[in-house]
Structures are given as structure tokens and as C-alpha cells.
Design a protein around this motif. Structure first.
Motif, PDB file in Angstrom:
ATOM      1  N   ALA A 213       0.833  -1.201   0.000  1.00  0.00           N
ATOM      2  CA  ALA A 213       0.000   0.000   0.000  1.00  0.00           C
ATOM      3  C   ALA A 213       0.868   1.251   0.000  1.00  0.00           C
ATOM      4  O   ALA A 213       2.027   1.232   0.429  1.00  0.00           O
ATOM      5  CB  ALA A 213      -0.934   0.004   1.209  1.00  0.00           C
ATOM      6  N   THR A 214       0.279   2.342  -0.477  1.00  0.00           N
ATOM      7  CA  THR A 214       0.930   3.648  -0.504  1.00  0.00           C
ATOM      8  C   THR A 214       0.599   4.401   0.783  1.00  0.00           C
ATOM      9  O   THR A 214      -0.295   3.996   1.532  1.00  0.00           O
ATOM     10  CB  THR A 214       0.445   4.455  -1.713  1.00  0.00           C
ATOM     11  OG1 THR A 214      -0.974   4.668  -1.576  1.00  0.00           O
ATOM     12  CG2 THR A 214       0.713   3.708  -3.017  1.00  0.00           C
ATOM     13  N   PRO A 215       1.281   5.517   1.070  1.00  0.00           N
ATOM     14  CA  PRO A 215       0.994   6.270   2.303  1.00  0.00           C
ATOM     15  C   PRO A 215      -0.474   6.632   2.503  1.00  0.00           C
ATOM     16  O   PRO A 215      -0.976   6.539   3.632  1.00  0.00           O
ATOM     17  CB  PRO A 215       1.878   7.515   2.156  1.00  0.00           C
ATOM     18  CG  PRO A 215       3.045   7.034   1.365  1.00  0.00           C
ATOM     19  CD  PRO A 215       2.471   6.055   0.373  1.00  0.00           C
ATOM     20  N   PRO A 216      -1.227   7.005   1.439  1.00  0.00           N
ATOM     21  CA  PRO A 216      -2.656   7.281   1.666  1.00  0.00           C
ATOM     22  C   PRO A 216      -3.500   6.025   1.844  1.00  0.00           C
ATOM     23  O   PRO A 216      -4.701   6.111   2.078  1.00  0.00           O
ATOM     24  CB  PRO A 216      -3.075   8.026   0.385  1.00  0.00           C
ATOM     25  CG  PRO A 216      -1.816   8.440  -0.280  1.00  0.00           C
ATOM     26  CD  PRO A 216      -0.812   7.398   0.086  1.00  0.00           C
TER      27      PRO A 216
ATOM     28  N   SER B   8      -3.899   0.879  -3.021  1.00  0.00           N
ATOM     29  CA  SER B   8      -3.275  -0.398  -3.362  1.00  0.00           C
ATOM     30  C   SER B   8      -3.846  -0.922  -4.670  1.00  0.00           C
ATOM     31  O   SER B   8      -4.991  -0.627  -5.024  1.00  0.00           O
ATOM     32  CB  SER B   8      -3.509  -1.421  -2.253  1.00  0.00           C
ATOM     33  OG  SER B   8      -3.021  -2.699  -2.623  1.00  0.00           O
ATOM     34  N   PHE B   9      -3.048  -1.705  -5.388  1.00  0.00           N
ATOM     35  CA  PHE B   9      -3.539  -2.359  -6.601  1.00  0.00           C
ATOM     36  C   PHE B   9      -4.158  -3.714  -6.279  1.00  0.00           C
ATOM     37  O   PHE B   9      -4.589  -4.437  -7.172  1.00  0.00           O
ATOM     38  CB  PHE B   9      -2.417  -2.525  -7.633  1.00  0.00           C
ATOM     39  CG  PHE B   9      -1.149  -3.124  -7.086  1.00  0.00           C
ATOM     40  CD1 PHE B   9      -1.057  -4.476  -6.815  1.00  0.00           C
ATOM     41  CD2 PHE B   9      -0.045  -2.319  -6.838  1.00  0.00           C
ATOM     42  CE1 PHE B   9       0.111  -5.032  -6.316  1.00  0.00           C
ATOM     43  CE2 PHE B   9       1.137  -2.863  -6.334  1.00  0.00           C
ATOM     44  CZ  PHE B   9       1.211  -4.226  -6.069  1.00  0.00           C
ATOM     45  N   GLY B  10      -4.226  -4.086  -4.999  1.00  0.00           N
ATOM     46  CA  GLY B  10      -4.862  -5.333  -4.595  1.00  0.00           C
ATOM     47  C   GLY B  10      -3.868  -6.394  -4.174  1.00  0.00           C
ATOM     48  O   GLY B  10      -2.662  -6.255  -4.352  1.00  0.00           O
TER      49      GLY B  10
ATOM     50  N   VAL C 270       1.328  -5.784   3.696  1.00  0.00           N
ATOM     51  CA  VAL C 270       0.144  -6.370   4.328  1.00  0.00           C
ATOM     52  C   VAL C 270       0.140  -7.869   4.039  1.00  0.00           C
ATOM     53  O   VAL C 270       0.325  -8.288   2.895  1.00  0.00           O
ATOM     54  CB  VAL C 270      -1.155  -5.733   3.793  1.00  0.00           C
ATOM     55  CG1 VAL C 270      -2.369  -6.284   4.543  1.00  0.00           C
ATOM     56  CG2 VAL C 270      -1.098  -4.212   3.905  1.00  0.00           C
ATOM     57  N   ILE C 271      -0.075  -8.670   5.077  1.00  0.00           N
ATOM     58  CA  ILE C 271      -0.077 -10.124   4.930  1.00  0.00           C
ATOM     59  C   ILE C 271      -1.397 -10.686   5.450  1.00  0.00           C
ATOM     60  O   ILE C 271      -1.854 -10.331   6.542  1.00  0.00           O
ATOM     61  CB  ILE C 271       1.102 -10.763   5.685  1.00  0.00           C
ATOM     62  CG1 ILE C 271       2.426 -10.241   5.123  1.00  0.00           C
ATOM     63  CG2 ILE C 271       1.051 -12.292   5.591  1.00  0.00           C
ATOM     64  CD1 ILE C 271       3.640 -10.731   5.874  1.00  0.00           C
ATOM     65  N   PHE C 272      -2.008 -11.553   4.641  1.00  0.00           N
ATOM     66  CA  PHE C 272      -3.216 -12.276   5.028  1.00  0.00           C
ATOM     67  C   PHE C 272      -2.816 -13.754   5.182  1.00  0.00           C
ATOM     68  O   PHE C 272      -2.796 -14.496   4.195  1.00  0.00           O
ATOM     69  CB  PHE C 272      -4.296 -12.136   3.958  1.00  0.00           C
ATOM     70  CG  PHE C 272      -4.594 -10.713   3.553  1.00  0.00           C
ATOM     71  CD1 PHE C 272      -5.565  -9.973   4.206  1.00  0.00           C
ATOM     72  CD2 PHE C 272      -3.895 -10.111   2.507  1.00  0.00           C
ATOM     73  CE1 PHE C 272      -5.848  -8.666   3.827  1.00  0.00           C
ATOM     74  CE2 PHE C 272      -4.161  -8.808   2.122  1.00  0.00           C
ATOM     75  CZ  PHE C 272      -5.139  -8.077   2.787  1.00  0.00           C
ATOM     76  N   PRO C 273      -2.494 -14.214   6.385  1.00  0.00           N
ATOM     77  CA  PRO C 273      -1.927 -15.557   6.541  1.00  0.00           C
ATOM     78  C   PRO C 273      -2.901 -16.706   6.288  1.00  0.00           C
ATOM     79  O   PRO C 273      -2.478 -17.810   5.945  1.00  0.00           O
ATOM     80  CB  PRO C 273      -1.455 -15.570   8.002  1.00  0.00           C
ATOM     81  CG  PRO C 273      -1.348 -14.124   8.387  1.00  0.00           C
ATOM     82  CD  PRO C 273      -2.452 -13.455   7.636  1.00  0.00           C
ATOM     83  N   ASP C 274      -4.207 -16.451   6.467  1.00  0.00           N
ATOM     84  CA  ASP C 274      -5.195 -17.534   6.359  1.00  0.00           C
ATOM     85  C   ASP C 274      -6.460 -16.962   5.732  1.00  0.00           C
ATOM     86  O   ASP C 274      -7.474 -16.792   6.391  1.00  0.00           O
ATOM     87  CB  ASP C 274      -5.476 -18.116   7.747  1.00  0.00           C
ATOM     88  CG  ASP C 274      -6.379 -19.339   7.708  1.00  0.00           C
ATOM     89  OD1 ASP C 274      -6.326 -20.096   6.728  1.00  0.00           O
ATOM     90  OD2 ASP C 274      -7.152 -19.531   8.676  1.00  0.00           O
TER      91      ASP C 274
END
Length: 267
Positions: free
Chosen positions: A116-119, A122-124, A159-163
Motif C-alpha cells: 500500500a501507498t501512504p494514503p 493499493s492495486f490489490g 500487508v499479509i493475510f496468513p489464512d
């Protein structure tokens, strides 16, 4: 408010334009002392940095990250670094578009990674499922389809989505050794996989083919606005793009069992 904004900008300038990696959670390395915030995970138990519970196989590191995905948490529960610090600020380029992470999971489910960018733009996220349980496995995330995306510059958050999954119980996930490498091979894989499209650049007709039934194709401009959307329900489809203005677009092709985002240049 102005003082806070000035302080934030000064912090960015002090950090410079660089990416801190690999994220190995070791003493003296990157990750262990970062400010990780857990989100959408019910009571949001904090991310823990612990001794490696299984220092055999492919991961012999001393310390790893432990994420407890609660049953009551959202499928997209995860953890994120602090803006303006931690991972630093960087652009997504061919030099860092292949991201790898080691995971230890007791269930099979998607793992997601996003920048993600400071604001907060995100491109997803990119999702990859583990194939092994109760042992370490290295997953590879290919971000080359997003090269040139307007939100792929000035990135300063991981950003991490582990599950990434609806859960029927609490799941513990360990992750470690997040690395960034050259995306040239990723581009080659993208061009040779089971979803293909041509020509590129395109003047009018753009042909999309897949090994399985194509469920949906969405074409968006650089602002993220959908400019064309179809549901082919076939293994090939031709889009008439003659009405689009000259420029760069992104096409998300969703087929049975697979999906890809392709960069498209309109003449």
C-alpha cells in the motif's frame, strides 16, 4: 495537524527511497522490531515473534512470526506494517516483483500479500495457497502483472493475510523469510501460462484464450474505472477495444480455477 503532517513528511524524507528486506524476523535483521498491526481478527491478538517451532526442513531460522487467525475473525484477517517506516518506501519494478514467503500451516488455505501507498491506496492482493500442512513451505507471489500500475509506486506498507479463508476453528500460522527478487522470470511465466491474450499493443480486436471456461473479463483504466466487462462463458473471447482511448489498461481474466491480471496497451 500541520505539525503532524510535517513530522510525517520529514520521517519519509529521512528514510529515503529504499526497501528493507529480506524480512527474516531475526535479531539485527528486518521484521522483528517492526510495528505490526493486526486487523479484522475479532479481538486482534498481536503478531508474535517466537522461536521457530519446527527448525527442520527448508527453514532453519531461529525466530519466526506467529499469527493466530481466530474463527470469529474475517476471512481477510491479517497484519500490516506501519506506514512511513518498517519496510521503507519503494516502487514495484522488475527487480523486486517476485515475492517469496515461508509458511507453516495446519490447514490448506490462501495466503495473501499486498502493498500500500501512504494514503492507503493499493492495486490489490495476490493470493497463493499452501499445498503442505504441518511443515514449512515456500510460496511464490508473482506481482509482474502490476508493473506500471499507477498504485505500484511510492509503496511503504506490507500487508499479509496468513489464512485468507472462512474458518471453523482458530488456526495458527507461522511465516518467515519474505524475500524480493527479479521478476523477469515471472513475466515469462505470465506469457506462457494457460491464460493468454493477443495482440498487445492492440488497435481494435483483442483475443483472450484460456484452458478452462472464461467466466469474466474486466478491463480497467489507470484510475481503476471499469471500461469494459463481459462474461464469455467460453474458453476464448474477442473484445472490441476500438472505442478505448490510447493508453495503458489492465484486464482481469477470471476463468474456472484460475485468474490473471494482464497489462494491456491500446494504440
Amino acid at each position: 495537524m500541520k505539525i503532524l503532517l510535517f513530522t510525517y513528511l520529514l520521517m519519509i524524507a529521512t528514510l529515503g527511497f529504499s526497501q528493507n528486506n529480506p524480512v527474516d524476523f531475526e535479531s539485527g535483521g528486518f521484521g522483528a522490531n517492526w510495528t505490526w498491526t493486526v486487523f479484522e481478527n475479532d479481538t486482534n491478538p498481536p503478531l508474535e515473534i517466537i522461536s521457530n517451532p519446527d527448525p527442520n526442513g527448508i527453514n532453519t531460522s531461529e525466530t519466526v512470526a506467529k499469527f493466530t487467525a481466530l474463527e470469529a475473525g474475517a476471512p481477510f484477517a491479517g497484519c500490516e506494517t506501519m506506514h512511513g517506516a518498517d519496510i521503507g518506501m519503494f516502487d514495484l519494478t522488475s527487480d523486486n516483483a517476485i515475492v517469496k514467503i515461508m509458511v507453516w500451516k495446519s490447514v490448506i488455505s490462501d495466503v495473501g500479500i499486498k502493498f500500500a501507498t501512504p494514503p492507503g491506496g493499493s492495486f490489490g492482493q495476490v493470493l497463493v495457497s499452501n499445498t503442505l500442512i504441518d511443515q514449512w513451505e515456500e510460496l511464490t507471489f508473482d506481482f509482474t502483472p502490476f508493473l506500471g500500475h499507477p498504485k505500484a509506486t511510492n509503496l511503504d506498507q506490507l500487508v499479509i493475510f496468513p489464512d485468507f479463508n472462512a474458518r471453523t476453528s482458530d488456526n495458527i500460522i507461522y511465516f518467515d523469510n519474505i524475500t524480493f527478487s527479479d521478476g523477469t522470470l515471472g513475466i515469462a511465466r505470465l506469457e506462457s501460462n494457460s491464460i493468454s491474450a493477443y495482440p498487445n499493443p492492440v488497435d481494435a480486436n483483442w483475443h483472450v484464450k484460456a484452458m478452462t471456461v472464461i467466466l469474466e473479463i474486466k478491463v480497467t483504466n489507470l484510475t481503476g474505472k471499469i471500461v469494459q466487462e463481459v462474461q464469455p462463458r467460453n474458453t476464448n473471447h474477442t473484445l472490441d477495444l476500438s472505442g478505448l482511448s490510447t493508453g495503458i489498461y489492465f484486464a482481469e481474466v477470471i476463468a474456472e480455477g484460475q485468474n490473471k491480471i494482464l497489462k494491456l496497451i491500446k494504440n
